[in-house]
Design a protein around this motif. Structure first.
Motif, PDB file in Angstrom:
ATOM      1  N   SER A 171       3.121   7.152 -11.637  1.00  0.00           N
ATOM      2  CA  SER A 171       2.496   7.384 -12.947  1.00  0.00           C
ATOM      3  C   SER A 171       1.188   8.162 -12.814  1.00  0.00           C
ATOM      4  N   ILE A 172       0.419   7.882 -11.773  1.00  0.00           N
ATOM      5  CA  ILE A 172      -0.837   8.619 -11.538  1.00  0.00           C
ATOM      6  C   ILE A 172      -0.550  10.085 -11.238  1.00  0.00           C
ATOM      7  N   ILE A 173       0.443  10.323 -10.389  1.00  0.00           N
ATOM      8  CA  ILE A 173       0.802  11.701 -10.032  1.00  0.00           C
ATOM      9  C   ILE A 173       1.274  12.465 -11.271  1.00  0.00           C
ATOM     10  N   LEU A 174       2.094  11.840 -12.094  1.00  0.00           N
ATOM     11  CA  LEU A 174       2.566  12.496 -13.321  1.00  0.00           C
ATOM     12  C   LEU A 174       1.427  12.752 -14.298  1.00  0.00           C
ATOM     13  N   LYS A 175       0.591  11.749 -14.486  1.00  0.00           N
ATOM     14  CA  LYS A 175      -0.526  11.863 -15.427  1.00  0.00           C
ATOM     15  C   LYS A 175      -1.492  12.981 -15.033  1.00  0.00           C
ATOM     16  N   ASN A 176      -1.701  13.135 -13.731  1.00  0.00           N
ATOM     17  CA  ASN A 176      -2.649  14.137 -13.233  1.00  0.00           C
ATOM     18  C   ASN A 176      -2.001  15.478 -12.891  1.00  0.00           C
ATOM     19  N   HIS A 177      -0.701  15.596 -13.149  1.00  0.00           N
ATOM     20  CA  HIS A 177       0.032  16.834 -12.824  1.00  0.00           C
ATOM     21  C   HIS A 177      -0.238  17.252 -11.379  1.00  0.00           C
ATOM     22  N   ALA A 178      -0.218  16.269 -10.486  1.00  0.00           N
ATOM     23  CA  ALA A 178      -0.509  16.543  -9.070  1.00  0.00           C
ATOM     24  C   ALA A 178       0.632  17.337  -8.439  1.00  0.00           C
ATOM     25  N   LYS A 179       0.264  18.183  -7.515  1.00  0.00           N
ATOM     26  CA  LYS A 179       1.240  19.064  -6.866  1.00  0.00           C
ATOM     27  C   LYS A 179       1.256  18.808  -5.363  1.00  0.00           C
ATOM     28  N   GLY A 180       2.392  19.095  -4.747  1.00  0.00           N
ATOM     29  CA  GLY A 180       2.497  18.985  -3.297  1.00  0.00           C
ATOM     30  C   GLY A 180       3.042  17.643  -2.853  1.00  0.00           C
ATOM     31  N   ILE A 181       2.815  17.321  -1.584  1.00  0.00           N
ATOM     32  CA  ILE A 181       3.354  16.113  -0.970  1.00  0.00           C
ATOM     33  C   ILE A 181       2.289  15.018  -0.932  1.00  0.00           C
ATOM     34  N   TYR A 182       2.711  13.803  -1.266  1.00  0.00           N
ATOM     35  CA  TYR A 182       1.829  12.633  -1.180  1.00  0.00           C
ATOM     36  C   TYR A 182       2.554  11.491  -0.476  1.00  0.00           C
ATOM     37  N   HIS A 183       1.854  10.843   0.428  1.00  0.00           N
ATOM     38  CA  HIS A 183       2.377   9.641   1.071  1.00  0.00           C
ATOM     39  C   HIS A 183       1.897   8.424   0.289  1.00  0.00           C
ATOM     40  N   VAL A 184       2.841   7.583  -0.103  1.00  0.00           N
ATOM     41  CA  VAL A 184       2.534   6.376  -0.873  1.00  0.00           C
ATOM     42  C   VAL A 184       3.160   5.183  -0.167  1.00  0.00           C
ATOM     43  N   ALA A 185       2.310   4.259   0.256  1.00  0.00           N
ATOM     44  CA  ALA A 185       2.732   3.023   0.925  1.00  0.00           C
ATOM     45  C   ALA A 185       1.529   2.090   0.936  1.00  0.00           C
ATOM     46  N   ALA A 186       1.656   0.961   1.604  1.00  0.00           N
ATOM     47  CA  ALA A 186       0.502   0.060   1.733  1.00  0.00           C
ATOM     48  C   ALA A 186      -0.621   0.788   2.465  1.00  0.00           C
ATOM     49  N   LYS A 187      -1.867   0.408   2.150  1.00  0.00           N
ATOM     50  CA  LYS A 187      -3.030   1.048   2.791  1.00  0.00           C
ATOM     51  C   LYS A 187      -3.112   0.717   4.275  1.00  0.00           C
ATOM     52  N   ASP A 188      -2.587  -0.441   4.641  1.00  0.00           N
ATOM     53  CA  ASP A 188      -2.636  -0.853   6.042  1.00  0.00           C
ATOM     54  C   ASP A 188      -1.215  -0.900   6.599  1.00  0.00           C
ATOM     55  N   PHE A 189      -1.084  -1.240   7.862  1.00  0.00           N
ATOM     56  CA  PHE A 189       0.243  -1.268   8.478  1.00  0.00           C
ATOM     57  C   PHE A 189       0.370  -2.475   9.393  1.00  0.00           C
ATOM     58  N   THR A 190       1.619  -2.737   9.801  1.00  0.00           N
ATOM     59  CA  THR A 190       1.903  -3.912  10.599  1.00  0.00           C
ATOM     60  C   THR A 190       3.179  -3.675  11.400  1.00  0.00           C
ATOM     61  N   THR A 191       3.518  -4.639  12.239  1.00  0.00           N
ATOM     62  CA  THR A 191       4.813  -4.578  12.922  1.00  0.00           C
ATOM     63  C   THR A 191       5.834  -5.340  12.089  1.00  0.00           C
ATOM     64  N   ASN A 192       7.082  -5.099  12.379  1.00  0.00           N
ATOM     65  CA  ASN A 192       8.160  -5.809  11.698  1.00  0.00           C
ATOM     66  C   ASN A 192       7.995  -7.319  11.908  1.00  0.00           C
ATOM     67  N   TYR A 193       7.683  -7.728  13.110  1.00  0.00           N
ATOM     68  CA  TYR A 193       7.502  -9.151  13.429  1.00  0.00           C
ATOM     69  C   TYR A 193       6.339  -9.761  12.637  1.00  0.00           C
ATOM     70  N   LEU A 194       5.194  -9.082  12.643  1.00  0.00           N
ATOM     71  CA  LEU A 194       4.023  -9.610  11.935  1.00  0.00           C
ATOM     72  C   LEU A 194       4.209  -9.585  10.418  1.00  0.00           C
ATOM     73  N   PHE A 195       4.999  -8.639   9.930  1.00  0.00           N
ATOM     74  CA  PHE A 195       5.296  -8.600   8.497  1.00  0.00           C
ATOM     75  C   PHE A 195       6.107  -9.837   8.095  1.00  0.00           C
ATOM     76  N   LEU A 196       7.083 -10.191   8.911  1.00  0.00           N
ATOM     77  CA  LEU A 196       7.851 -11.411   8.657  1.00  0.00           C
ATOM     78  C   LEU A 196       6.935 -12.636   8.678  1.00  0.00           C
ATOM     79  N   LYS A 197       5.987 -12.652   9.609  1.00  0.00           N
ATOM     80  CA  LYS A 197       5.032 -13.774   9.676  1.00  0.00           C
ATOM     81  C   LYS A 197       4.202 -13.843   8.388  1.00  0.00           C
ATOM     82  N   LYS A 198       3.794 -12.671   7.874  1.00  0.00           N
ATOM     83  CA  LYS A 198       3.021 -12.627   6.624  1.00  0.00           C
ATOM     84  C   LYS A 198       3.851 -13.160   5.448  1.00  0.00           C
TER      85      LYS A 198
END
Length: 194
Positions: free
Chosen positions: A95-122
């Motif tokens: 919705s932000i990209i559409l509202k701002n008529h943003a162009k090009g490529i954007y990566h959208v995911a969680a701000k931080d990262f984890t391992t598959n194992y630690l994600f299951l623990k979370k």
């Protein structure tokens, strides 16, 4: 669209794509078609999208939730890294990209990262499930019998999106899992009262 070999570094939008599978190659081809058809178009790259409710297909987080709830064990890959995406955060980003008529490529995911194992623990922790149900496994062992190649390191750099649309435009894994829990509990309560 990346090969998942870039350990210790995040994948930027400007990074050179090198898809491993037919699925990745088709995504890259789609990106090229979209971006070459108009300079006003945008592409959103995301990873491991999960939702509290999608009847047509179970995702990783809902599958883990059901297994934990039923006291069934799960293997967690200790050397596979990613930043999962809660669908509500993805919809907000779109919705932000559409509202701002943003162009090009954007990566959208969680701000931080984890391992598959630690994600299951979370996931287990946020729902107060027994985390001893999770056993560690190595990436090579988990995928040894799988035909399609998988990426081991898939962390998307979301800096560009946050810089353009605000540091709080994306959430952390913990913040998203708390919202996921709230939605699951609401849906279960409604179902129980029917």
């Amino acid at each position: 669209v990346f090969d998942g070999t870039k350990r210790g570094r995040l994948y930027k939008e400007s990074g050179k794509p090198k898809p491993l599978s037919v699925y990745g190659k088709s995504k890259l081809k789609g990106e090229k078609i979209v971006l070459s058809s108009s300079k006003n178009n945008s592409v959103i790259r995301t990873i491991m999208v999960y939702s509290s409710d999608y009847a047509h297909k179970s995702d990783f987080v809902r599958l883990a939730y059901q297994k934990f709830k039923n006291k069934k064990g799960l293997e967690g890959i200790e050397d596979q890294t990613f930043n999962p995406t809660f669908v509500d955060d993805l919809v907000f980003a779109i919705s932000i990209i559409l509202k701002n008529h943003a162009k090009g490529i954007y990566h959208v995911a969680a701000k931080d990262f984890t391992t598959n194992y630690l994600f299951l623990k979370k996931i287990a922790e946020v729902f107060k499930f027994d985390s001893s149900l999770i056993t560690k496994v190595k990436f090579k062992d988990f995928f040894k019998d799988k035909i399609a190649p998988r990426t081991q390191y898939s962390v998307l750099d979301t800096t560009k999106f946050q810089k353009n649309f605000g540091k709080n435009s994306l959430k952390t894994i913990d913040e998203s899992l708390k919202e996921f829990k709230k939605q699951i509990k609401t849906r279960e309560a409604l179902a129980a009262n029917r």
